[in-house]
Write a protein that holds these residues in place. Sequence first.
Motif, PDB file in Angstrom:
ATOM      1  N   LEU A 178      55.645  55.090  64.992  1.00  0.00           N
ATOM      2  CA  LEU A 178      56.929  54.385  64.966  1.00  0.00           C
ATOM      3  C   LEU A 178      56.773  52.970  64.434  1.00  0.00           C
ATOM      4  O   LEU A 178      57.631  52.477  63.683  1.00  0.00           O
ATOM      5  N   SER A 179      55.693  52.311  64.807  1.00  0.00           N
ATOM      6  CA  SER A 179      55.459  50.951  64.314  1.00  0.00           C
ATOM      7  C   SER A 179      55.195  50.936  62.814  1.00  0.00           C
ATOM      8  O   SER A 179      55.777  50.134  62.076  1.00  0.00           O
ATOM      9  N   ARG A 180      54.315  51.825  62.370  1.00  0.00           N
ATOM     10  CA  ARG A 180      53.987  51.846  60.943  1.00  0.00           C
ATOM     11  C   ARG A 180      55.162  52.364  60.102  1.00  0.00           C
ATOM     12  O   ARG A 180      55.318  51.977  58.942  1.00  0.00           O
ATOM     13  N   ASN A 181      55.996  53.221  60.695  1.00  0.00           N
ATOM     14  CA  ASN A 181      57.190  53.659  59.977  1.00  0.00           C
ATOM     15  C   ASN A 181      58.130  52.492  59.737  1.00  0.00           C
ATOM     16  O   ASN A 181      58.705  52.349  58.643  1.00  0.00           O
ATOM     17  N   ASP A 193      53.230  45.551  69.139  1.00  0.00           N
ATOM     18  CA  ASP A 193      53.337  46.039  67.761  1.00  0.00           C
ATOM     19  C   ASP A 193      54.654  46.762  67.549  1.00  0.00           C
ATOM     20  O   ASP A 193      55.362  46.543  66.547  1.00  0.00           O
ATOM     21  N   LEU A 194      55.012  47.635  68.498  1.00  0.00           N
ATOM     22  CA  LEU A 194      56.264  48.388  68.394  1.00  0.00           C
ATOM     23  C   LEU A 194      57.459  47.448  68.344  1.00  0.00           C
ATOM     24  O   LEU A 194      58.374  47.622  67.521  1.00  0.00           O
ATOM     25  N   THR A 195      57.446  46.433  69.196  1.00  0.00           N
ATOM     26  CA  THR A 195      58.558  45.472  69.243  1.00  0.00           C
ATOM     27  C   THR A 195      58.627  44.637  67.975  1.00  0.00           C
ATOM     28  O   THR A 195      59.696  44.489  67.366  1.00  0.00           O
ATOM     29  N   ALA A 196      57.492  44.088  67.569  1.00  0.00           N
ATOM     30  CA  ALA A 196      57.474  43.202  66.402  1.00  0.00           C
ATOM     31  C   ALA A 196      57.842  43.941  65.121  1.00  0.00           C
ATOM     32  O   ALA A 196      58.596  43.426  64.281  1.00  0.00           O
ATOM     33  N   SER A 197      57.341  45.158  64.953  1.00  0.00           N
ATOM     34  CA  SER A 197      57.637  45.905  63.724  1.00  0.00           C
ATOM     35  C   SER A 197      59.119  46.280  63.672  1.00  0.00           C
ATOM     36  O   SER A 197      59.744  46.209  62.599  1.00  0.00           O
ATOM     37  N   ALA A 198      59.687  46.661  64.813  1.00  0.00           N
ATOM     38  CA  ALA A 198      61.118  46.984  64.852  1.00  0.00           C
ATOM     39  C   ALA A 198      61.955  45.755  64.535  1.00  0.00           C
ATOM     40  O   ALA A 198      62.952  45.841  63.798  1.00  0.00           O
ATOM     41  N   GLU A 199      61.557  44.616  65.063  1.00  0.00           N
ATOM     42  CA  GLU A 199      62.302  43.379  64.814  1.00  0.00           C
ATOM     43  C   GLU A 199      62.199  42.952  63.351  1.00  0.00           C
ATOM     44  O   GLU A 199      63.171  42.448  62.780  1.00  0.00           O
ATOM     45  N   GLY A 246      45.351  53.330  65.183  1.00  0.00           N
ATOM     46  CA  GLY A 246      46.181  52.609  66.140  1.00  0.00           C
ATOM     47  C   GLY A 246      46.438  53.334  67.438  1.00  0.00           C
ATOM     48  O   GLY A 246      46.739  52.709  68.456  1.00  0.00           O
ATOM     49  N   ALA A 247      46.283  54.644  67.437  1.00  0.00           N
ATOM     50  CA  ALA A 247      46.627  55.449  68.615  1.00  0.00           C
ATOM     51  C   ALA A 247      45.865  55.066  69.881  1.00  0.00           C
ATOM     52  O   ALA A 247      46.447  55.066  70.968  1.00  0.00           O
ATOM     53  N   PRO A 248      44.559  54.719  69.814  1.00  0.00           N
ATOM     54  CA  PRO A 248      43.817  54.445  71.059  1.00  0.00           C
ATOM     55  C   PRO A 248      44.035  53.047  71.631  1.00  0.00           C
ATOM     56  O   PRO A 248      43.432  52.710  72.664  1.00  0.00           O
TER      57      PRO A 248
END
Length: 236
Positions: free
Chosen positions: A53-56, A100-106, A89-91
Amino acid sequence: MTSDALTEIPTQLDTVAAATTLLLDAASGLTDADLIEASLLPGWTRGHVLTHLSRNADSLVNLLLWARTGIETPQYASAFLRDADIEAGAPRAMREQFEDLTASAERWLALARVMPAESWQAIVRNRQGGELPASRVLWMRLLEVEIHHVDLNIGYTPQDWPAAFVTRLLPQAIGDLSAKEGPGFTVTATDTGYTGTVGTPETEITGPAPALAAWLIGRSDGADLTGTLPDLADWK
């Protein structure tokens, strides 16, 4: 792209933002131990799903930059690097994953909210090479957020999908499967009345719209549906 379609973009952005907030709220309660548990996607842990989700989000930033600048910027540098980034990134620990999830979405939402109107009409290409207007990127991100929220297997199910999302997803899934070799069938939603056909129908499948959508995209075995279920080609 019509002027009416352009006026819908702020609403579409708000829809993605709301779905993202629900995802982040749900993910915020995960622990390091939770991340190594299996997701609903074969071979992927929850850590894989969050990293994807982050890399997407970052890959869709690339498409928006392409639309805005006119400089071709592929969604992903290569399929190999896409997969390698997810595996690497998974581990990670939950704290790093969540940041990462928050920053990439923002990053993606911030860029999308300041896109000039004319840039939404620019043609870009997705990772499969298909051409599409940049405005389609809004739907691409919503698909990722809504579907992978379910894949995390943390209590969010297809029945939680907003009705407007299911209304758009169903015909797309039917259309995508129609373009592939496979059995013919008709689906009928018992709650909305939607009917769609793949190929030359040999059977009819009925059930609630969210259940039909989940089955068509491979997120359900269809046990909650009625009819003889054929084996489906992979949706994506």
